[in-house]
Design an enzyme around this catalytic site. Structure first.
Site, PDB file in Angstrom:
ATOM      1  N   HIS A 389      14.173-110.021   2.082  1.00  0.00           N
ATOM      2  CA  HIS A 389      14.167-108.931   3.058  1.00  0.00           C
ATOM      3  C   HIS A 389      14.145-109.507   4.471  1.00  0.00           C
ATOM      4  O   HIS A 389      13.262-110.286   4.836  1.00  0.00           O
ATOM      5  CB  HIS A 389      12.956-108.035   2.836  1.00  0.00           C
ATOM      6  N   ALA A 390      15.127-109.121   5.289  1.00  0.00           N
ATOM      7  CA  ALA A 390      15.272-109.680   6.634  1.00  0.00           C
ATOM      8  C   ALA A 390      14.031-109.411   7.477  1.00  0.00           C
ATOM      9  O   ALA A 390      13.485-108.314   7.465  1.00  0.00           O
ATOM     10  CB  ALA A 390      16.509-109.085   7.312  1.00  0.00           C
ATOM     11  N   HIS A 419      19.441-106.497  15.144  1.00  0.00           N
ATOM     12  CA  HIS A 419      18.136-105.845  14.986  1.00  0.00           C
ATOM     13  C   HIS A 419      17.019-106.885  14.992  1.00  0.00           C
ATOM     14  O   HIS A 419      16.041-106.754  15.755  1.00  0.00           O
ATOM     15  CB  HIS A 419      18.109-105.056  13.675  1.00  0.00           C
ATOM     16  N   GLU A 420      17.144-107.908  14.169  1.00  0.00           N
ATOM     17  CA  GLU A 420      16.094-108.927  14.090  1.00  0.00           C
ATOM     18  C   GLU A 420      15.978-109.723  15.385  1.00  0.00           C
ATOM     19  O   GLU A 420      14.872-110.075  15.815  1.00  0.00           O
ATOM     20  CB  GLU A 420      16.359-109.870  12.907  1.00  0.00           C
ATOM     21  N   HIS A 423      13.704-108.115  17.829  1.00  0.00           N
ATOM     22  CA  HIS A 423      12.297-108.468  17.648  1.00  0.00           C
ATOM     23  C   HIS A 423      11.992-109.801  18.339  1.00  0.00           C
ATOM     24  O   HIS A 423      10.986-109.946  19.038  1.00  0.00           O
ATOM     25  CB  HIS A 423      11.969-108.618  16.158  1.00  0.00           C
ATOM     26  N   GLU A 447      10.761-101.915  16.547  1.00  0.00           N
ATOM     27  CA  GLU A 447      11.934-101.708  15.701  1.00  0.00           C
ATOM     28  C   GLU A 447      13.135-101.208  16.492  1.00  0.00           C
ATOM     29  O   GLU A 447      14.292-101.417  16.101  1.00  0.00           O
ATOM     30  CB  GLU A 447      11.602-100.717  14.584  1.00  0.00           C
ATOM     31  N   HIS A 549       8.999-101.796   1.224  1.00  0.00           N
ATOM     32  CA  HIS A 549       7.921-101.489   2.159  1.00  0.00           C
ATOM     33  C   HIS A 549       6.723-100.824   1.486  1.00  0.00           C
ATOM     34  O   HIS A 549       5.601-100.926   1.983  1.00  0.00           O
ATOM     35  CB  HIS A 549       8.459-100.617   3.292  1.00  0.00           C
ATOM     36  N   TYR A 559       9.976 -96.749  11.706  1.00  0.00           N
ATOM     37  CA  TYR A 559      11.428 -96.694  11.635  1.00  0.00           C
ATOM     38  C   TYR A 559      11.946 -95.313  12.037  1.00  0.00           C
ATOM     39  O   TYR A 559      12.979 -95.194  12.710  1.00  0.00           O
ATOM     40  CB  TYR A 559      11.912 -97.064  10.236  1.00  0.00           C
TER      41      TYR A 559
END
Length: 652
Positions: A389-390, A419-420, A423, A447, A549, A559
């Site tokens: 999971h990323a 997306h990552e 962060h 997020e 999750h 999210y």
């Protein structure tokens, strides 16, 4: 687009959200941290009512020790996530106990301060949070049990496989026992089952089998542990002063000192959903009609819900893989540049550098050298079991930020990378804050950052600029197709994101009993998503537990919030960039003014309440779906007209 995870709260203290981790064959060792200097430090009893003195204690006494504990805890968790072994699990348990000891000590010290008369609401809120033990309120044996349960559920999810050959008929033996085959014939969820659900030819029988089999080998296996997990999480929350763990989770978004209560937050969530619901209903009705036309033998009701296995995603949360037969104007080319990326020999490394380039040209911070050396970008081939999971990780050391992701060369993963990397940029921007403020304004903000940037990257304009989209034309039909493809990702996801925690709030409160864990889930899926299970379900099943999750103890309302506020952020950055025209056409590429505005919010970290951070970037202190609705308004009008023409009514 696969949803990455930012961080999972641990008991290092309230702000040390273990921010998802990373790298190489793990050592299986937790490095102890000496916390005795905190215990020995003599507070000045004449200053215990001073917010300024409390802040000084945080910065000069707590901060060095808290940072060292965070570094050790993150490393232990990282090692386990990148090499799932009993040795590494033992290190995470040792880490949790050490972190809990620090949390208990910090809570004891923080309780000596009395800031009740202080006007510094931020320090008052910080002190209140530091007095809260969370999971650390459990006795050592129960805390160890909780860590083992969560690790075990994660391990089931990460290592589960089913017997399946996408090119063969589903046989009776597989239907009865989806694990009764040679190991070489078994497929894991990531990437094989994900890709099958996305890319299959919609063979309903195979899809039904995969849908059920995955739940048999994952969620069903953790039901008993999850019931005990509920008990332990609720006990910890009650010992911390909350009614249940749902209220404890929601406390991240509330601020009693600022007059924003739990009831206010729940009402805001309801109001946001009511804003979005009509748009989702129109899209659901349109897609349902397309499925009826494509799969006549499935006998779908033109006024009913959609069976989950017929959506191109294991959890019915992302609908983009149905674009090839739902696109509004099918004569136009699909907005998926995967084939072009492969034609141009894109590599995983190039995809990450492309994301960094986009950030750099906004004037944001570059990735440190450690990021490129220590991140895990592809699934290891050395036999290790890893959590694919990323996720993005902050190791609380100068320049040590990383991403863990089993990346493949396709457009979905290119967007997930952005997306990552959002962060990571957030980590870098608030790195100079004290430990208590090294986090997002709230988890939803964290997020939203990368997704906000991706809203520009996904535009036909930007993909053309990259040379990945050929012969693009900005005509009405192409624009509507782009909005619809974006809606299949963004709008389809919102009710799923909403029920993930609405369901768990009710589980933790007891409104949904442990004898109705599965039926309670499907009641919510029907009400909000208009989705029903592929096959009949019972309380022997636990379908929510098939989702990462749920198993990994990750709060999910972040999210839902992020998918709303990212459009608020996007609109604000577009205005700063000088964009003129419809919001859906905006690309902030190379806009230093947009980058400056974004940095001004990111650098705050958690030092201000989230409404202040919201105001910093948008000019407003409230969450509002209006920019989201503005983005999709032309498409909404089109869907309403099409549904009326076809006699389709929103709802089920």
């Amino acid at each position: 687009m696969a949803r990455g995870c930012c961080w999972r709260n641990t008991s290092v203290v309230f702000f040390l959200g273990i921010v998802c981790l990373l790298l190489g064959p793990a050592k299986g060792k937790f490095t102890p941290v000496d916390i005795s200097p905190l215990e020995r430090y003599q507070l000045d009893e004449t200053k215990l009512t001073s917010a300024k003195y409390f802040r000084s204690w945080l910065a000069n006494v707590y901060n060095p020790i808290g940072q060292k504990m965070a570094q050790s805890a993150v490393q232990a968790s990282w090692d386990y996530n990148t090499n799932i072994t009993a040795v590494n699990e033992a290190a995470t348990i040792e880490s949790s106990q050490a972190s809990a000891n620090l949390t208990r000590l910090v809570a004891k010290i923080a309780a000596k301060f009395d800031l009740s008369q202080s006007r510094n609401t931020r320090m008052k809120t910080t002190q209140k949070k530091m007095k809260e033990l969370g999971d650390a309120s459990l006795d050592p044996a129960e805390l160890t049990e909780l860590v083992k349960i969560v690790n075990g559920m994660e391990s089931v999810y990460s290592t589960a496989k089913i017997c399946f050959d996408p090119n063969a008929h589903v046989n009776k033996a597989s239907l009865e026992n989806p694990t009764n085959c040679a190991e070489s014939k078994k497929l894991p969820f990531d990437p094989d089952l994900i890709n099958f659900m996305k890319n299959s030819t919609w063979d309903a029988k195979k899809r039904r089998y995969v849908w059920k089999a995955w739940r048999d080998v994952s969620g069903k296996k953790v039901r008993k542990d999850y019931i005990r997990y509920i008990q332990l999480k609720n006990k910890a929350a009650k010992l911390t002063g909350y009614n249940d763990n749902g209220q404890y989770w929601r406390s991240e978004y509330t601020d009693e000192n600022a007059g924003y209560t739990d009831s206010d937050f729940l009402k805001d969530l309801d109001d946001l959903w009511l804003q979005i619901k009509p748009l989702y209903g129109e899209m659901h009705a349109y897609v349902r009609r397309k499925l009826i036309n494509k799969l006549p033998h499935e006998h779908l009701s033109p006024t009913g819900p959609i069976p989950g296995h017929l959506i191109g995603d294991m959890f019915s949360q992302e609908w983009t893989s149905m674009l090839d037969f739902t696109q509004l104007f099918p004569a136009k080319p699909l907005l998926d540049v995967t084939d072009e990326m492969k034609r141009q020999n894109y590599t995983v490394d190039k995809m990450f550098h492309l994301s960094e380039q986009f950030q750099n040209e906004l004037g944001l911070k570059p990735m440190p050298e450690t990021f490129w050396k220590k991140s895990l970008f592809v699934k290891p081939k050395d036999g290790r079991e890893v959590v694919c999971h990323a996720s993005a990780w902050d190791f609380y050391r100068t320049g040590d930020v990383r991403i863990k992701m089993c990346t493949e060369v396709n457009m979905d993963d290119l967007i997930t990378i952005h997306h990552e990397m959002g962060h990571i940029q957030y980590f870098l921007q608030y790195a100079d804050q004290m430990m208590v403020f090294r986090g997002g304004a709230n988890s939803g903000f964290h997020e939203a950052v990368g997704d906000t940037l991706a809203l520009s990257v996904k535009t036909p304009k930007h993909l053309s600029w990259l040379g990945l989209l050929k012969n693009n034309k900005n005509d009405r039909e192409s624009d509507l197709n782009y909005m619809f493809s974006t809606a299949l990702d963004k709008i389809a996801f919102l009710p799923f994101a909403y029920i993930m925690d609405r369901y768990r709030y009710d589980v933790f409160s007891g409104k949904i009993g442990t004898n109705e864990l599965n039926s309670g889930w499907w009641n919510y899926a029907l009400e909000y998503q208009g989705i029903i299970p592929a096959v009949p379900r019972t309380e022997d099943d636990f379908d929510p537990g098939a989702k990462y999750h749920i198993d990994a103890d990750v709060e999910y309302m972040r999210y839902f919030i992020s998918f709303v506020i990212q459009f608020q952020f996007h609109k604000a950055l577009c205005d700063a960039s000088g964009h003129a025209g419809p919001l859906y056409q905006c690309d902030i590429n190379q806009s230093k003014k947009a980058g400056e505005l974004l940095s001004s919010m990111l650098s705050l970290g958690g030092s201000q309440p989230w409404p202040v951070a919201m105001e910093k970037i948008t000019g407003s202190r409230v969450m509002d779906a209006a920019p989201l609705l503005e983005f999709f308004q032309p498409m909404t009008d089109y869907l309403k007209a099409e549904n009326r023409k076809n006699g389709d009514v929103a709802g089920w």
